[in-house]
Design a protein around this motif. Sequence first.
Motif, PDB file in Angstrom:
ATOM      1  N   GLY A   1       0.795  -1.222   0.000  1.00  0.00           N
ATOM      2  CA  GLY A   1       0.000   0.000   0.000  1.00  0.00           C
ATOM      3  C   GLY A   1       0.826   1.271   0.000  1.00  0.00           C
ATOM      4  O   GLY A   1       0.289   2.368   0.104  1.00  0.00           O
TER       5      GLY A   1
ATOM      6  N   SER B   1       2.895  -0.008  -6.914  1.00  0.00           N
ATOM      7  CA  SER B   1       2.174  -0.278  -8.158  1.00  0.00           C
ATOM      8  C   SER B   1       1.642   1.012  -8.775  1.00  0.00           C
ATOM      9  O   SER B   1       1.569   1.145  -9.993  1.00  0.00           O
ATOM     10  CB  SER B   1       1.008  -1.244  -7.911  1.00  0.00           C
ATOM     11  OG  SER B   1       1.521  -2.515  -7.572  1.00  0.00           O
ATOM     12  N   THR B   2       1.292   1.954  -7.900  1.00  0.00           N
ATOM     13  CA  THR B   2       0.813   3.235  -8.413  1.00  0.00           C
ATOM     14  C   THR B   2       1.907   3.904  -9.246  1.00  0.00           C
ATOM     15  O   THR B   2       1.645   4.395 -10.347  1.00  0.00           O
ATOM     16  CB  THR B   2       0.376   4.143  -7.241  1.00  0.00           C
ATOM     17  OG1 THR B   2      -0.683   3.484  -6.544  1.00  0.00           O
ATOM     18  CG2 THR B   2      -0.100   5.500  -7.729  1.00  0.00           C
TER      19      THR B   2
HETATM   20  N1  LIG Z   1      -7.294   1.487  -8.886  1.00  0.00           N
HETATM   21  C1  LIG Z   1      -7.331   1.854  -7.584  1.00  0.00           C
HETATM   22  N2  LIG Z   1      -8.475   2.276  -7.021  1.00  0.00           N
HETATM   23  C2  LIG Z   1      -8.508   2.656  -5.721  1.00  0.00           C
HETATM   24  N3  LIG Z   1      -7.457   2.643  -4.905  1.00  0.00           N
HETATM   25  C3  LIG Z   1      -6.283   2.228  -5.391  1.00  0.00           C
HETATM   26  C4  LIG Z   1      -6.161   1.808  -6.754  1.00  0.00           C
HETATM   27  N4  LIG Z   1      -4.886   1.442  -6.984  1.00  0.00           N
HETATM   28  C5  LIG Z   1      -4.253   1.637  -5.784  1.00  0.00           C
HETATM   29  N5  LIG Z   1      -5.072   2.117  -4.850  1.00  0.00           N
HETATM   30  C6  LIG Z   1      -4.744   2.432  -3.459  1.00  0.00           C
HETATM   31  O1  LIG Z   1      -3.532   3.123  -3.466  1.00  0.00           O
HETATM   32  C7  LIG Z   1      -2.702   2.719  -2.388  1.00  0.00           C
HETATM   33  C8  LIG Z   1      -1.372   2.242  -2.925  1.00  0.00           C
HETATM   34  O2  LIG Z   1      -1.563   1.053  -3.641  1.00  0.00           O
HETATM   35  P1  LIG Z   1      -0.428   0.389  -4.536  1.00  0.00           P
HETATM   36  O3  LIG Z   1       0.198   1.424  -5.370  1.00  0.00           O
HETATM   37  O4  LIG Z   1      -1.048  -0.759  -5.229  1.00  0.00           O
HETATM   38  O5  LIG Z   1       0.564  -0.087  -3.405  1.00  0.00           O
HETATM   39  P2  LIG Z   1       1.697  -1.192  -3.428  1.00  0.00           P
HETATM   40  O6  LIG Z   1       1.884  -1.639  -4.846  1.00  0.00           O
HETATM   41  O7  LIG Z   1       2.880  -0.511  -2.871  1.00  0.00           O
HETATM   42  O8  LIG Z   1       1.247  -2.286  -2.517  1.00  0.00           O
HETATM   43  C9  LIG Z   1      -3.487   1.662  -1.652  1.00  0.00           C
HETATM   44  O9  LIG Z   1      -4.108   2.279  -0.540  1.00  0.00           O
HETATM   45  C10 LIG Z   1      -4.498   1.192  -2.638  1.00  0.00           C
HETATM   46  O10 LIG Z   1      -5.657   0.774  -1.994  1.00  0.00           O
END
Ligand SMILES: Nc1ncnc2c1ncn2[C@@H]1O[C@H](COP(=O)(O)OP(=O)(O)O)[C@@H](O)[C@H]1O
Lengths: 261, 447
Positions: free
Chosen positions: A37, A41-42
């Motif tokens: 989180g 990935s973002t």
């Molecule tokens: N498509 C999406 N819709 C809503 N929330 C998202 C989405 N993608 C990521 N998030 C939120 O953004 C935050 C960071 O997620 P992410 O980038 O996937 O983290 P990581 O890859 O480091 O685990 C999290 O709180 C996640 O719930």
Amino acid sequence: MLEIRNLHATVEGKEILRGLDLTINKGEVHAIMGPNGSGKSTLAKVLAGHPAYVVTAGEVLYEGKNLLELEPDERARAGIFLAFQYPVEVPGVSNAQFLRLAYNEQRKYRGEEELDPLEFKDLLAERAKIVEMDAGLMSRSVNEGFSGGEKKRNEILQMAVLEPKLAVLDETDSGLDIDALRIVADGVNHLRTPENAIILVTHYQRLLNYIVPDFVHVLWRGRIVRSGGKELALELEAKGYDWLKEQGAEASESAVTVSAK
Amino acid sequence: MTQAIKEENEYAAAFRALQETAERVAPAWVARLREQALARFEQVGFPTTSEEDWKYTNVAPIARASFAPTFDKTSDDLTPDALAAYTYAEAAQSRLVFVNGSYRAELSDLRELPAGAVIRNLADALTSEHEAILRAYLARAASIDESTDGFTALNTAFINDGAFVYLPKGAQLSAPLHLLFLANETNEQTAIFPRVLIVAESESAATIIESYEATDESVYFTNAVVEVFVGANARVTHYKVQRESDAAFHIATTQVELERDAHYDLTTITLGARLSRHGIHVKMAHAGASCAVDGLYLVGTGQHADTHSLIDHIAPHCTSRQLYKGILDGKSRAVFNGKVFVRRDAQQTDAQQTNKNLLLSTDARVDTKPQLEIFADDVKCAHGATVGQLEEEELFYLLSRGLHTELARNLLTYGFAEELVEKLKIESIKAQLDEAILNRLHARLEV
Ligand SMILES: Nc1ncnc2c1ncn2[C@@H]1O[C@H](COP(=O)(O)OP(=O)(O)O)[C@@H](O)[C@H]1O
Ligand SMILES: [Mg+2]
């Protein structure tokens, strides 16, 4: 090759990246680690241009040009590749056909002749060896009914076919058993050249035994709070993330972020 | 209403001409059947949108037009070579050709015909040694009674040329049989009444391709009735390819009766016509029968395609599978109404029905209504329908590999159809459909 400055990004109105800085030169492998989180990935999706991720501030320069004004397909043709954490299934589209179309789009972009299905078949067979991919998976629909490991291998196969300049591998290691991990890592090492760069997103140190990074960064709450060499990964493994969180909090208070040299 | 009456009178005039001047004098029972059918048509006329079954499909343009059948056989100079675009390599030597509804022996080819099988023009068969078989089966599944709709009645009133396929016990067609209904040099008055009767006795097997093609893009009206009887343990694989002119009206009904352990497999491909309606009725009144009824409709601006199907589980231990997929582009419209009836005695029924629609434009519209009515208690049934656009995540995935937006969208659209395309067992139909899909997508690129 890539310069990210003060990047802020939101998804569904929620700010996830909050002032991220990162510089990557060709020939380098950067590992990005961080708790679930934290925005790994973002960052990957923002670089690939996913429409759900909105950049609200900051800039990203790729080969000196503003990456953010390019469409996702333009970014891909310009040499950016994202290996998805969760590869998408595309029913009805054969893997081989998809790979050939993608490959030919890149060739056209570079002003080269397209390959016909027969010529491409040879190329594909050769690249499939890199990830020890079963030929039977080529005629199946993209990722449909693939096991988790097969999907991840398919991502690396696509990378092997497309030969990107900047590859972002988002947790390509998670869900792989040790043999599959070694195959994927060997594949990535095979594709590592002085001309390209790789961002490895992972939260296990394990992968970094196989793909040795030049830099390790820790992402926490949307920023890079610590950067170092490969030893940082070992330190993280030993100590966890908590000690960094304190530093991260300090860093955000004083608005100082650490970036790679 | 005055319009409709005028129209019925025009059909009546053509009807007199048929009854009086047909080349061969049809048996009395045929003349009677036609009379009954015409009477039924005059009684009900064409359906209107106030009828539940025709709520979404307005056939007023057919009722308003001045269509009448022609029985003119040789007004053109078509040669077998000129048919290449409408034929299938797999059925090169097993083909019946009808031009504007009339049988054309010189364009047909029946060299590949197993012993005992009868494949011939229906009008000829009516006055042949096969009359008794025709009498037993013709207008049995598509009967003329108080529930017959105006279209089936009208077709039956004009029973004359058509396809008669009779497979005695155990006969197996070695090659697919192609029934080609070609519209050629038609005009706004041309009405075509294709009629097909397929009788497959026990243990027989056949693959039949029924196709509708046009040499140009003019207006005409096709009103087809197809009856299929599949005997015990027999197997009929049936393709219906509708590639009428984009200005044509195509109304068709396929009425099927299955005997014990019979298997019937229908695939419909709907590409042409301005307005098309296909009614399907599969009656499973004997245990152990199974059917698969699949279809793809691919329509663009100005087209309306309606599929109404009824899978009737009457006897126990029968299986039905239905998968219909639609791709709608531009300002187009589709209707899918699929009923699956599981009657009280139909225990151990296994029925599945799915309708999936892909809308490529915001102007396209689909009305889908899968209906499952179950009166037995020990059954396995499932049904569902979806209407949607291309999946955003799938699209992004393709874009992220460098595919241009149009190519990515086309590939996904193609992928949507593929589930059906890959089921086709005849390579040239597959190739034809692939091409139609790609053409349709290409046309979209030019928009
Ligand atoms: N498509 C999406 N819709 C809503 N929330 C998202 C989405 N993608 C990521 N998030 C939120 O953004 C935050 C960071 O997620 P992410 O980038 O996937 O983290 P990581 O890859 O480091 O685990 C999290 O709180 C996640 O719930
Ligand atoms: Mg992640």
